[in-house]
Design a protein around this motif. Structure first.
Motif, mmCIF file in Angstrom:
data_model
loop_
_atom_site.group_PDB
_atom_site.id
_atom_site.type_symbol
_atom_site.label_atom_id
_atom_site.label_comp_id
_atom_site.label_asym_id
_atom_site.label_seq_id
_atom_site.Cartn_x
_atom_site.Cartn_y
_atom_site.Cartn_z
ATOM 1 N N ARG A 128 -62.501 5.827 -29.601
ATOM 2 C CA ARG A 128 -63.479 6.437 -30.516
ATOM 3 C C ARG A 128 -62.766 6.872 -31.791
ATOM 4 O O ARG A 128 -61.806 7.649 -31.742
ATOM 5 C CB ARG A 128 -64.147 7.643 -29.862
ATOM 6 N N VAL A 129 -63.197 6.348 -32.928
ATOM 7 C CA VAL A 129 -62.620 6.739 -34.216
ATOM 8 C C VAL A 129 -63.294 8.031 -34.670
ATOM 9 O O VAL A 129 -64.515 8.088 -34.842
ATOM 10 C CB VAL A 129 -62.807 5.631 -35.273
ATOM 11 N N LEU A 130 -62.502 9.080 -34.871
ATOM 12 C CA LEU A 130 -63.024 10.387 -35.270
ATOM 13 C C LEU A 130 -62.942 10.605 -36.778
ATOM 14 O O LEU A 130 -63.768 11.324 -37.353
ATOM 15 C CB LEU A 130 -62.249 11.498 -34.563
ATOM 16 N N ALA A 131 -61.948 10.010 -37.418
ATOM 17 C CA ALA A 131 -61.759 10.183 -38.864
ATOM 18 C C ALA A 131 -60.969 8.992 -39.396
ATOM 19 O O ALA A 131 -60.168 8.394 -38.662
ATOM 20 C CB ALA A 131 -61.013 11.497 -39.169
ATOM 21 N N PRO A 132 -61.199 8.606 -40.650
ATOM 22 C CA PRO A 132 -62.163 9.135 -41.614
ATOM 23 C C PRO A 132 -63.615 8.956 -41.146
ATOM 24 O O PRO A 132 -63.923 8.068 -40.350
ATOM 25 C CB PRO A 132 -61.893 8.303 -42.880
ATOM 26 N N GLU A 133 -64.478 9.793 -41.684
ATOM 27 C CA GLU A 133 -65.860 9.856 -41.227
ATOM 28 C C GLU A 133 -66.610 8.541 -41.389
ATOM 29 O O GLU A 133 -67.433 8.174 -40.545
ATOM 30 C CB GLU A 133 -66.595 10.972 -41.981
ATOM 31 N N HIS A 134 -66.302 7.775 -42.458
ATOM 32 C CA HIS A 134 -67.094 6.566 -42.735
ATOM 33 C C HIS A 134 -66.787 5.406 -41.785
ATOM 34 O O HIS A 134 -67.485 4.396 -41.814
ATOM 35 C CB HIS A 134 -66.916 6.123 -44.189
ATOM 36 N N ILE A 135 -65.752 5.530 -40.935
ATOM 37 C CA ILE A 135 -65.502 4.456 -39.958
ATOM 38 C C ILE A 135 -65.633 4.967 -38.522
ATOM 39 O O ILE A 135 -65.141 4.355 -37.586
ATOM 40 C CB ILE A 135 -64.122 3.796 -40.161
ATOM 41 N N ARG A 136 -66.305 6.103 -38.361
ATOM 42 C CA ARG A 136 -66.491 6.639 -37.015
ATOM 43 C C ARG A 136 -67.246 5.645 -36.139
ATOM 44 O O ARG A 136 -68.118 4.922 -36.618
ATOM 45 C CB ARG A 136 -67.265 7.954 -37.059
ATOM 46 N N GLY A 137 -66.917 5.640 -34.843
ATOM 47 C CA GLY A 137 -67.611 4.753 -33.914
ATOM 48 C C GLY A 137 -66.822 4.542 -32.647
ATOM 49 O O GLY A 137 -65.656 4.942 -32.538
ATOM 50 N N HIS A 138 -67.474 3.909 -31.656
ATOM 51 C CA HIS A 138 -66.845 3.602 -30.375
ATOM 52 C C HIS A 138 -66.488 2.127 -30.292
ATOM 53 O O HIS A 138 -67.252 1.275 -30.756
ATOM 54 C CB HIS A 138 -67.792 3.948 -29.217
ATOM 55 N N HIS A 139 -65.348 1.832 -29.702
ATOM 56 C CA HIS A 139 -64.907 0.453 -29.533
ATOM 57 C C HIS A 139 -64.276 0.296 -28.155
ATOM 58 O O HIS A 139 -63.658 1.224 -27.625
ATOM 59 C CB HIS A 139 -63.885 0.076 -30.619
ATOM 60 N N ASP A 140 -64.410 -0.899 -27.592
ATOM 61 C CA ASP A 140 -63.775 -1.199 -26.309
ATOM 62 C C ASP A 140 -62.320 -1.592 -26.511
ATOM 63 O O ASP A 140 -61.949 -2.156 -27.550
ATOM 64 C CB ASP A 140 -64.496 -2.345 -25.595
ATOM 65 N N ALA A 141 -61.513 -1.320 -25.490
ATOM 66 C CA ALA A 141 -60.112 -1.746 -25.478
ATOM 67 C C ALA A 141 -59.762 -2.154 -24.049
ATOM 68 O O ALA A 141 -60.218 -1.529 -23.094
ATOM 69 C CB ALA A 141 -59.200 -0.609 -25.942
ATOM 70 N N ALA A 142 -58.974 -3.223 -23.904
ATOM 71 C CA ALA A 142 -58.593 -3.719 -22.579
ATOM 72 C C ALA A 142 -57.305 -3.034 -22.128
ATOM 73 O O ALA A 142 -56.264 -3.129 -22.796
ATOM 74 C CB ALA A 142 -58.399 -5.228 -22.612
ATOM 75 N N ILE A 143 -57.352 -2.349 -20.984
ATOM 76 C CA ILE A 143 -56.210 -1.592 -20.481
ATOM 77 C C ILE A 143 -55.084 -2.534 -20.059
ATOM 78 O O ILE A 143 -55.307 -3.508 -19.346
ATOM 79 C CB ILE A 143 -56.635 -0.731 -19.272
ATOM 80 N N GLY A 144 -53.877 -2.241 -20.496
ATOM 81 C CA GLY A 144 -52.710 -3.045 -20.139
ATOM 82 C C GLY A 144 -52.328 -2.846 -18.688
ATOM 83 O O GLY A 144 -52.509 -1.757 -18.119
ATOM 84 N N ASN A 145 -51.749 -3.883 -18.079
ATOM 85 C CA ASN A 145 -51.359 -3.839 -16.670
ATOM 86 C C ASN A 145 -49.913 -3.359 -16.523
ATOM 87 O O ASN A 145 -49.161 -3.848 -15.688
ATOM 88 C CB ASN A 145 -51.524 -5.225 -16.036
ATOM 89 N N PHE A 146 -49.533 -2.403 -17.332
ATOM 90 C CA PHE A 146 -48.194 -1.805 -17.285
ATOM 91 C C PHE A 146 -48.304 -0.429 -17.914
ATOM 92 O O PHE A 146 -49.338 -0.076 -18.498
ATOM 93 C CB PHE A 146 -47.174 -2.677 -18.034
ATOM 94 N N GLY A 147 -47.225 0.346 -17.832
ATOM 95 C CA GLY A 147 -47.314 1.705 -18.328
ATOM 96 C C GLY A 147 -48.183 2.552 -17.410
ATOM 97 O O GLY A 147 -48.482 2.179 -16.277
#
Length: 398
Positions: A39-58
């Motif tokens: 979730r982008v919190l700032a800057p305000e004009h690009i706020r939004g939710h995006h998916d991300a694929a979890i890595g199989n390490f770490g």
């Protein structure tokens, strides 16, 4: 690998692998990419939710969140080389390092980022495609960093990655790019009890993968038994099996690697059909361990499986040439489990008939709902979602 017959001609190795791939077929299904939210919190004009694929390490922070500042390196943006200095945000928030895909292992990028002070890594795809799971490279002298990698990482699509890069490069003028990484929905909790599965193998001659499984069983056994005794968790062990196509069931390869006339198979431990143990011995032992769990469960002691698995690895190792039916039955007896019930559960491995226990295992290997196929050992599944990341006691969110 242990116990083989020394160096073999390269062509023979290639042919053996090709024959095995063609003749011993896994159950068909699909692979599911486990996702987290950015979730982008700032800057305000690009706020939004995006998916991300979890890595199989770490170590993904299952059940938690991380708020940090996105930084994009001016140089070495692929992350394939060590960074000369630590990354720090102006606000003092944790650094989420954004790197480009390509040129080296995903895990190496994350390792270099961790060494440079990053709290998490986002890797931007370079092509327009569906998100994929960044897998762990095979263990080698060049990947010794894998067990030290403890920050989360995720792959984001090209468009989102490009947007983050542009905003990070303008941070001095327009303010820091602040994101919130969220893993709370990545591991569902439908009730008060955690249900989890470990897909493993009784074979201890498969190199680093086997060593990882053995180390996890040893270190997690006590925790698992406390959780199960207290009613907080329900554990089920699983073992991958394959089948041999009908047309090949009379071949040496299938007869060496399969039981019940080709219905249930495992690869030859030494990858040499003329040396050491056979794949069918692995299938039989996997079946025994499944039945130990079933019998222990029926007797009100489901946690006894952990004792059997640990004792068997210590007392009946392939490396010490003690991997045998006699050794396994001694372990069963030492735990006070009824051997006759275990044997009745196992059935006849030589019968030209289905085995109910192993047929259920083949069925469970196939992905369902939000869970993909089980194709890699070891695999941990928690509340029907495959865990991504390094398999260690401090990592899983049980």
């Amino acid at each position: 690998m242990g116990g083989g017959g020394g160096a073999r001609p390269f062509l023979a190795v290639v042919m053996a692998v090709a024959v095995l791939a063609a003749m011993v077929a896994p159950a068909r299904g699909r692979f599911v990419v486990e996702k987290s939210s950015v979730r982008v919190l700032a800057p305000e004009h690009i706020r939004g939710h995006h998916d991300a694929a979890i890595g199989n390490f770490g170590v993904p922070d299952y059940g938690g969140t991380l708020t940090g500042v996105v930084l994009y390196p001016a140089k070495k943006a692929t992350g394939c080389a060590e960074f000369p200095a630590k990354f720090k945000s102006k606000s003092g928030r944790p650094v989420v390092l954004l790197l480009d895909r390509g040129e080296c292992y995903f895990a190496l990028k994350s390792w270099n980022a961790q060494q440079a002070g990053a709290a998490a890594v986002l890797i931007a795809d370079t092509v327009d495609e569906q998100l994929l799971t960044m897998d762990t490279p095979e263990a080698s002298p060049d990947t010794r960093y894998l067990d030290k990698l403890n920050i989360p990482s995720a792959l984001v699509n090209r468009a989102f990655g490009e947007s983050l890069k542009r905003m990070a490069e303008k941070a001095d003028a327009e303010g820091e790019v602040v994101v919130k990484l969220d893993w709370r929905e990545s591991m569902p909790h439908p009730d008060e009890r955690v249900e989890y599965e470990l897909w493993t193998n009784s074979n201890d001659e498969c190199g680093p993968r086997c060593d990882e499984q053995a180390a996890f069983v040893k270190s997690f056994r006590g925790h698992a038994q406390i959780l199960e005794r207290g009613g907080y968790a329900r554990f089920t062990p699983h073992y991958i099996t394959w089948y041999c196509p009908e047309a090949f069931r009379l071949t040496r390869q299938c007869q060496s690697q399969c039981i019940n006339h080709g219905r249930y198979c495992a690869p030859d431990p030494e990858e040499d059909f003329g040396e050491g143990y056979e794949g069918k011995q692995v299938v039989v032992e996997n079946l025994r361990q499944l039945c130990v769990h079933r019998v222990a469960n029926e007797s009100g002691r489901p946690w006894a499986w952990w004792d059997f698995a640990m004792d068997y690895k210590l007392r009946c190792s392939m490396k010490e040439k003690k991997y045998s039916k006699a050794c396994a039955e001694e372990v069963v007896a030492s735990l006070g489990l009824p051997l006759e019930k275990v044997l009745a559960c196992m059935g006849d491995p030589d019968a030209d008939a289905d085995n109910a226990v192993l047929s259920k295992e083949q069925e469970d290997q196939i992905g369902r709902g939000s869970r993909g196929d089980v194709t890699i050992l070891p695999t941990l599944v928690i509340n029907d979602v495959q865990y991504r990341g390094w398999l260690a006691v401090a990592a899983p969110s049980l």
